[in-house]
Design a protein around this motif. Structure first.
Motif, PDB file in Angstrom:
ATOM      1  N   ALA A 184       0.837  -1.199   0.000  1.00 39.98           N
ATOM      2  CA  ALA A 184       0.000   0.000   0.000  1.00 39.98           C
ATOM      3  C   ALA A 184       0.868   1.245   0.000  1.00 39.98           C
ATOM      4  CB  ALA A 184      -0.919  -0.001   1.219  1.00 39.98           C
ATOM      5  N   ARG A 185       0.384   2.279  -0.683  1.00 38.08           N
ATOM      6  CA  ARG A 185       1.037   3.574  -0.733  1.00 38.08           C
ATOM      7  C   ARG A 185       0.365   4.542   0.253  1.00 38.08           C
ATOM      8  NH1 ARG A 185       5.978   3.850  -2.986  1.00 38.08           N
ATOM      9  NH2 ARG A 185       6.064   3.212  -5.170  1.00 38.08           N
ATOM     10  N   PRO A 186       1.046   5.605   0.643  1.00 42.11           N
ATOM     11  CA  PRO A 186       0.448   6.556   1.587  1.00 42.11           C
ATOM     12  C   PRO A 186      -0.868   7.160   1.104  1.00 42.11           C
ATOM     13  CG  PRO A 186       2.810   6.938   1.440  1.00 42.11           C
ATOM     14  CD  PRO A 186       2.467   5.941   0.374  1.00 42.11           C
ATOM     15  N   ASP A 187      -1.075   7.260  -0.220  1.00 39.66           N
ATOM     16  CA  ASP A 187      -2.323   7.834  -0.734  1.00 39.66           C
ATOM     17  C   ASP A 187      -3.459   6.826  -0.781  1.00 39.66           C
ATOM     18  OD1 ASP A 187      -1.621   6.188  -2.823  1.00 39.66           O
ATOM     19  OD2 ASP A 187      -1.411   7.783  -4.319  1.00 39.66           O
ATOM     20  N   GLY A 188      -3.199   5.609  -0.275  1.00 39.88           N
ATOM     21  CA  GLY A 188      -4.237   4.585  -0.259  1.00 39.88           C
ATOM     22  C   GLY A 188      -4.227   3.667  -1.453  1.00 39.88           C
ATOM     23  N   SER A 189      -3.453   3.960  -2.463  1.00 38.88           N
ATOM     24  CA  SER A 189      -3.384   3.084  -3.633  1.00 38.88           C
ATOM     25  C   SER A 189      -2.588   1.828  -3.294  1.00 38.88           C
ATOM     26  CB  SER A 189      -2.721   3.815  -4.803  1.00 38.88           C
ATOM     27  OG  SER A 189      -1.378   4.160  -4.482  1.00 38.88           O
ATOM     28  N   ARG A 190      -2.769   0.788  -4.092  1.00 40.49           N
ATOM     29  CA  ARG A 190      -2.094  -0.483  -3.877  1.00 40.49           C
ATOM     30  C   ARG A 190      -1.448  -0.963  -5.168  1.00 40.49           C
ATOM     31  NH1 ARG A 190      -6.140   0.059  -0.444  1.00 40.49           N
ATOM     32  NH2 ARG A 190      -5.910  -0.754   1.683  1.00 40.49           N
ATOM     33  N   GLU A 191      -0.314  -1.636  -5.021  1.00 43.54           N
ATOM     34  CA  GLU A 191       0.407  -2.158  -6.171  1.00 43.54           C
ATOM     35  C   GLU A 191       0.764  -3.615  -5.912  1.00 43.54           C
ATOM     36  OE1 GLU A 191       3.710   0.392  -7.083  1.00 43.54           O
ATOM     37  OE2 GLU A 191       2.512   2.215  -6.812  1.00 43.54           O
ATOM     38  N   ASP A 192       0.696  -4.437  -6.961  1.00 40.93           N
ATOM     39  CA  ASP A 192       0.998  -5.861  -6.872  1.00 40.93           C
ATOM     40  C   ASP A 192       2.240  -6.184  -7.706  1.00 40.93           C
ATOM     41  OD1 ASP A 192      -1.357  -5.976  -5.445  1.00 40.93           O
ATOM     42  OD2 ASP A 192      -2.534  -6.811  -7.099  1.00 40.93           O
TER      43      ASP A 192
END
Length: 458
Positions: A184-192
């Motif tokens: 998870a990123r601080p802005d709430g986005s997620r990466e796989d």
């Protein structure tokens, strides 16, 4: 912290090796995997990799190094392991203890020669606290922050990407195999990202109050002087996959946390002849037999505090230590020309302090078993007020000597590895098996093992 089915994954990127955690273990693991020919990426929760390593003294105990041989120190993995087993009263994993002894020296030399990370034997750390040989190695800056800067620079030179502000959130799994991670990123986005092998080098669990209460209840009310981000993330993810846990009650305590500055005083003040007293001016232990367990001893004193008493000789010897420089800058050191004046300034009973120093058996052994071969303390005198604290947990996921995580039956997971605070160390059970430098020694040695193993699994 969740597990997700591999079928749910749609990875835009696949990396042969992913390292979760950018502390000493994670960065060493990344360098090792890179040197073994694997493409690797590090994902790190914080904006800048720091963690527990940066808060430490940066000292690494290691055996069989080139520096030891150059200075005539006769040391090897067998002797290292024997010291570990004696200090832990046989509760450490003997195979892991020997592996750390072997790999720690190899890692010190490899980091210097292959990556320019200089760690040199410190002659000011004589054998003490359970070490039978001089084996403490430090970076030129003599601090954990300096060591971290050098490891980060080494990864940069090697072209290893470190993705920061990326919090490991989930693992994609197929049976017992990890196929990828989600962060998870601080802005709430997620990466796989998909992976061939995953190394959990996240952290211990000192900042997770629920885990401390469960596994180390004796320290549930103790002050925590560690990285607040140490929430046990990797341990919890491994446990969710069915991994075994080991030595979860083991921890590194501190009995030299300067108050109120919150600066960790170097044990050299004691090694060179200083003593610890309580507010009554009385000593209460052998200050050199249990560097970690001394934290609980200090907490047990009236008011939960103690004072380190030393003299001008020791003051000058330790003058340039980074932590001592910082402590002086904030006014954390008391000094006086007489014991009475020092006691008055520090808030110690003067009669008790005078009686205590007069009773030190110069050239002999005291009732606690400490031998005093250093010169007697002489005016002017110095005092630093200290408290006890919990610094770092030493238990975690059960692993083999290659860093592979083990399940409850002792079988390794296909491609899951762990080191650093996420894995069991070599401190056995409780606080008293901890040897100075063992935390970083395990981190660096097992980082080397994990990186090499992961490269073969990827």
């Amino acid at each position: 912290m969740t597990l997700l089915a591999a079928a749910q994954a749609d990875f835009p990127l696949h990396m042969p090796v992913i390292v979760a955690g950018g502390g000493a273990c994670g960065l060493v693991a990344a360098l090792a995997a890179h040197d073994a020919g694997a493409e690797v990426v590090v994902i790190e929760r914080d904006p800048v990799p720091r963690g527990s390593t940066s808060m430490s003294l940066g000292a690494v105990c290691a055996s069989g190094t080139a520096d030891q041989r150059r200075l005539g120190v006769d040391d090897d993995a067998d002797r290292f392991a024997a010291d570990v087993m004696e200090k832990t009263r046989g509760t450490a994993d003997p195979a892991l203890a020997r592996a750390v002894g072997q790999l720690s020296g190899e890692a010190i030399d490899w980091l210097r020669e292959a990556h320019g990370v200089e760690l040199s034997l410190d002659p000011n750390w004589p054998p003490a606290f359970g070490h039978s040989r001089m084996r403490m190695h430090v970076s030129p800056g003599r601090s954990g922050a300096d060591l971290m800067d050098r490891l980060i620079a080494a990864c940069d030179r090697a072209g290893i990407p470190i993705v920061t502000s990326a919090t490991l959130e989930s693992l994609f799994v197929e049976g017992k195999r990890v196929t990828g991670v989600r962060y998870a990123r601080p802005d709430g986005s997620r990466e796989d990202i998909g992976c061939g092998a995953l190394i959990l080098a996240t952290c211990g669990f000192g900042g997770n109050h629920a885990m401390i209460a469960k596994h180390i209840p004796a320290m549930r009310e103790a002050r925590y002087f560690g990285w607040e981000g140490n929430q046990g993330d990797g341990i919890l993810l491994g446990e969710a996959m069915g991994a075994a846990l080991a030595d979860m009650d083991a921890y590194q305590g501190l009995g030299l946390l300067a108050e109120p500055a919150g600066i960790d005083l170097n044990p050299r003040f004691l090694i060179e002849g200083g003593v610890q007293v309580n507010r009554l001016g009385q000593r209460f232990s052998n200050e050199l037999d249990d560097v970690s367990g001394q934290g609980a001893r200090v907490i047990a004193q009236p008011g939960g505090t103690a004072w380190v008493i030393y003299d001008e000789r020791i003051h000058r010897s330790c003058f340039d230590l980074p932590q001592y420089v910082a402590l002086r800058e904030v006014g954390g050191v008391q000094s006086a020309d007489t014991l009475d004046a020092l006691a008055s300034r520090a808030g110690i009973d003067p009669a008790g302090l005078a009686e205590t120093l007069a009773a030190i058996p110069q050239g002999g052994v005291d009732p606690w078993g400490r031998r005093f071969d250093t010169p007697p303390l002489a005016a002017p005198f110095y005092a630093v007020r200290v408290s006890g604290a919990l610094f770092h947990t030493q238990g975690g996921l059960a692993i083999d000597t290659g860093g592979r995580v083990l399940d409850e039956e002792g079988n390794p997971f296909p491609n899951l590895l762990a080191g650093g605070g996420a894995a069991r160390g070599i401190s056995g059970k409780g606080p008293s098996g901890y040897l100075p430098g063992a935390g970083l020694s395990s981190a660096i040695a097992l980082g080397l093992a994990c990186g090499r193993t992961a490269a073969t699994l990827a």
